[in-house]
Design a protein around this motif. Sequence first.
Motif, PDB file in Angstrom:
ATOM      1  N   ILE A  33      -9.832 -11.290   3.196  1.00  0.00           N
ATOM      2  CA  ILE A  33     -10.020 -10.725   2.070  1.00  0.00           C
ATOM      3  C   ILE A  33      -9.662  -9.092   2.118  1.00  0.00           C
ATOM      4  O   ILE A  33      -9.067  -8.658   1.119  1.00  0.00           O
ATOM      5  CB  ILE A  33     -11.387 -10.921   1.423  1.00  0.00           C
ATOM      6  CG1 ILE A  33     -11.966 -12.545   1.640  1.00  0.00           C
ATOM      7  CG2 ILE A  33     -11.843  -9.922   0.312  1.00  0.00           C
ATOM      8  CD1 ILE A  33     -11.000 -13.145   0.563  1.00  0.00           C
ATOM      9  N   HIS A  34     -10.196  -8.463   2.994  1.00  0.00           N
ATOM     10  CA  HIS A  34      -9.883  -7.080   3.252  1.00  0.00           C
ATOM     11  C   HIS A  34      -8.332  -6.777   3.243  1.00  0.00           C
ATOM     12  O   HIS A  34      -8.055  -5.842   2.561  1.00  0.00           O
ATOM     13  CB  HIS A  34     -10.692  -6.463   4.466  1.00  0.00           C
ATOM     14  CG  HIS A  34     -10.131  -5.169   4.573  1.00  0.00           C
ATOM     15  ND1 HIS A  34     -10.697  -3.994   4.192  1.00  0.00           N
ATOM     16  CD2 HIS A  34      -9.128  -4.695   5.608  1.00  0.00           C
ATOM     17  CE1 HIS A  34     -10.215  -2.934   4.779  1.00  0.00           C
ATOM     18  NE2 HIS A  34      -9.442  -3.200   5.484  1.00  0.00           N
ATOM     19  N   THR A  35      -7.826  -7.672   4.133  1.00  0.00           N
ATOM     20  CA  THR A  35      -6.388  -7.395   4.409  1.00  0.00           C
ATOM     21  C   THR A  35      -5.485  -7.648   2.955  1.00  0.00           C
ATOM     22  O   THR A  35      -4.614  -6.677   2.741  1.00  0.00           O
ATOM     23  CB  THR A  35      -5.636  -8.144   5.433  1.00  0.00           C
ATOM     24  OG1 THR A  35      -6.440  -8.075   6.633  1.00  0.00           O
ATOM     25  CG2 THR A  35      -4.253  -8.264   5.618  1.00  0.00           C
ATOM     26  N   LEU A  36      -5.936  -8.664   1.929  1.00  0.00           N
ATOM     27  CA  LEU A  36      -5.298  -8.772   0.835  1.00  0.00           C
ATOM     28  C   LEU A  36      -5.583  -7.769  -0.111  1.00  0.00           C
ATOM     29  O   LEU A  36      -4.782  -7.311  -0.941  1.00  0.00           O
ATOM     30  CB  LEU A  36      -5.649 -10.313   0.481  1.00  0.00           C
ATOM     31  CG  LEU A  36      -5.001 -11.465   1.322  1.00  0.00           C
ATOM     32  CD1 LEU A  36      -5.277 -12.833   0.996  1.00  0.00           C
ATOM     33  CD2 LEU A  36      -3.429 -11.507   1.405  1.00  0.00           C
ATOM     34  N   ASN A  37      -6.875  -7.202  -0.116  1.00  0.00           N
ATOM     35  CA  ASN A  37      -7.229  -6.310  -1.120  1.00  0.00           C
ATOM     36  C   ASN A  37      -6.309  -5.044  -0.428  1.00  0.00           C
ATOM     37  O   ASN A  37      -5.865  -4.282  -1.572  1.00  0.00           O
ATOM     38  CB  ASN A  37      -8.627  -6.013  -0.920  1.00  0.00           C
ATOM     39  CG  ASN A  37      -9.358  -7.026  -1.626  1.00  0.00           C
ATOM     40  OD1 ASN A  37      -9.232  -7.081  -2.966  1.00  0.00           O
ATOM     41  ND2 ASN A  37     -10.882  -7.284  -1.281  1.00  0.00           N
ATOM     42  N   ALA A  38      -6.374  -4.680   0.660  1.00  0.00           N
ATOM     43  CA  ALA A  38      -5.480  -3.800   1.234  1.00  0.00           C
ATOM     44  C   ALA A  38      -4.147  -3.701   0.658  1.00  0.00           C
ATOM     45  O   ALA A  38      -3.451  -2.808   0.319  1.00  0.00           O
ATOM     46  CB  ALA A  38      -5.699  -3.368   2.508  1.00  0.00           C
ATOM     47  N   LYS A  88      -2.828  -5.538  -1.965  1.00  0.00           N
ATOM     48  CA  LYS A  88      -2.789  -5.300  -3.213  1.00  0.00           C
ATOM     49  C   LYS A  88      -2.659  -3.933  -3.773  1.00  0.00           C
ATOM     50  O   LYS A  88      -2.149  -3.531  -4.752  1.00  0.00           O
ATOM     51  CB  LYS A  88      -3.900  -6.176  -3.852  1.00  0.00           C
ATOM     52  CG  LYS A  88      -3.761  -5.884  -5.542  1.00  0.00           C
ATOM     53  CD  LYS A  88      -2.641  -6.665  -5.958  1.00  0.00           C
ATOM     54  CE  LYS A  88      -2.386  -6.389  -7.619  1.00  0.00           C
ATOM     55  NZ  LYS A  88      -3.238  -7.672  -8.500  1.00  0.00           N
ATOM     56  N   ALA A  89      -3.672  -2.967  -2.893  1.00  0.00           N
ATOM     57  CA  ALA A  89      -3.692  -1.712  -3.286  1.00  0.00           C
ATOM     58  C   ALA A  89      -2.546  -1.001  -3.123  1.00  0.00           C
ATOM     59  O   ALA A  89      -2.261   0.239  -3.676  1.00  0.00           O
ATOM     60  CB  ALA A  89      -4.928  -1.172  -2.441  1.00  0.00           C
ATOM     61  N   LEU A 122      -7.694 -16.606  -5.128  1.00  0.00           N
ATOM     62  CA  LEU A 122      -8.063 -15.336  -4.817  1.00  0.00           C
ATOM     63  C   LEU A 122      -7.901 -14.316  -5.982  1.00  0.00           C
ATOM     64  O   LEU A 122      -6.607 -14.313  -6.443  1.00  0.00           O
ATOM     65  CB  LEU A 122      -7.767 -14.940  -3.333  1.00  0.00           C
ATOM     66  CG  LEU A 122      -8.101 -15.489  -2.405  1.00  0.00           C
ATOM     67  CD1 LEU A 122      -7.590 -15.031  -1.054  1.00  0.00           C
ATOM     68  CD2 LEU A 122      -9.711 -15.857  -2.292  1.00  0.00           C
ATOM     69  N   SER A 123      -8.790 -13.591  -6.271  1.00  0.00           N
ATOM     70  CA  SER A 123      -8.424 -12.636  -7.736  1.00  0.00           C
ATOM     71  C   SER A 123      -7.411 -11.445  -7.164  1.00  0.00           C
ATOM     72  O   SER A 123      -6.830 -11.315  -8.012  1.00  0.00           O
ATOM     73  CB  SER A 123      -9.713 -11.915  -7.989  1.00  0.00           C
ATOM     74  OG  SER A 123     -10.168 -11.274  -6.906  1.00  0.00           O
ATOM     75  N   MET A 124      -7.208 -11.169  -6.078  1.00  0.00           N
ATOM     76  CA  MET A 124      -6.269 -10.218  -5.867  1.00  0.00           C
ATOM     77  C   MET A 124      -4.840 -10.784  -5.696  1.00  0.00           C
ATOM     78  O   MET A 124      -3.910  -9.873  -5.748  1.00  0.00           O
ATOM     79  CB  MET A 124      -6.584  -9.107  -4.562  1.00  0.00           C
ATOM     80  CG  MET A 124      -6.245  -9.893  -3.200  1.00  0.00           C
ATOM     81  SD  MET A 124      -7.044 -11.398  -2.766  1.00  0.00           S
ATOM     82  CE  MET A 124      -8.741 -10.591  -2.444  1.00  0.00           C
ATOM     83  N   SER A 177      -7.584  -4.377  10.039  1.00  0.00           N
ATOM     84  CA  SER A 177      -8.822  -5.088   9.491  1.00  0.00           C
ATOM     85  C   SER A 177      -9.778  -4.361  10.067  1.00  0.00           C
ATOM     86  O   SER A 177     -10.018  -4.105  11.372  1.00  0.00           O
ATOM     87  CB  SER A 177      -8.569  -6.587   9.828  1.00  0.00           C
ATOM     88  OG  SER A 177      -9.769  -7.186   9.681  1.00  0.00           O
TER      89      SER A 177
END
Length: 220
Positions: A97-102, A104-105, A142-144, A199
């Motif tokens: 989750i953290h990696t995919l959010n990063a 997407k950012a 997943l939302s991102m 991560s």
Amino acid sequence: MSSDELKRGSEIEKILDQSEKIILSVMYVCQIDGKALSQTIMKKCMLSEDMINSKIDELVKNQFVNEDRCTLTEIGRKSLRVVLAGGVFDIIHPGHIHTLNAAKALGDVLVVVVATDNTAVKMKKRNPIHSQEQRQELVNSLSMVDLCLIGQEEDIFKTVNLVRPEIIALGYDQVHQEKFITEGCKKIKLDATVARLQSPIPESSSSKIEKEYGESIHGI
């Protein structure tokens, strides 16, 4: 990136509002996966049909969208920064989750590629718990994530060439070398930046979770 490209990028940011960026992103994704455009835009934008049509009219007028009202012009495509990430994603955990959010950012659109079952076995030295189709469905939820694809076994750059990302994001524990990715992109005439993501929970991994779960079950 040249000064002209930077200037053009700044001008685009001034022209486009958030909802128009979303519309362009949805058009890009629908061009790849063939989903119905109107329904997807309605879900993503949370705008009325009349408002969406008005936005598309404006995008056509400004030459971001073709006259067909569903495909991007070259200007429209260049207005988006597409990020490509990949992995097995057999058990989704906080590190993912953290990696995919990063990832997407780093851009406007996040496309994720899940490894095929055969590739997963080679990478993890075990059969995946979930099939490639199940893993694709999980990541797509997943939302991102804007789009999840199943990878190509024989040549990973076939998918890279399909997506044509501006940025390729690698997880902290992925074995791919930046040089290998960069050289592969050059062969398909793609100028993409490779970003290595970190991560905050490096001890989190699908293999460890599976092992600990198995031990707990046997200990009951």
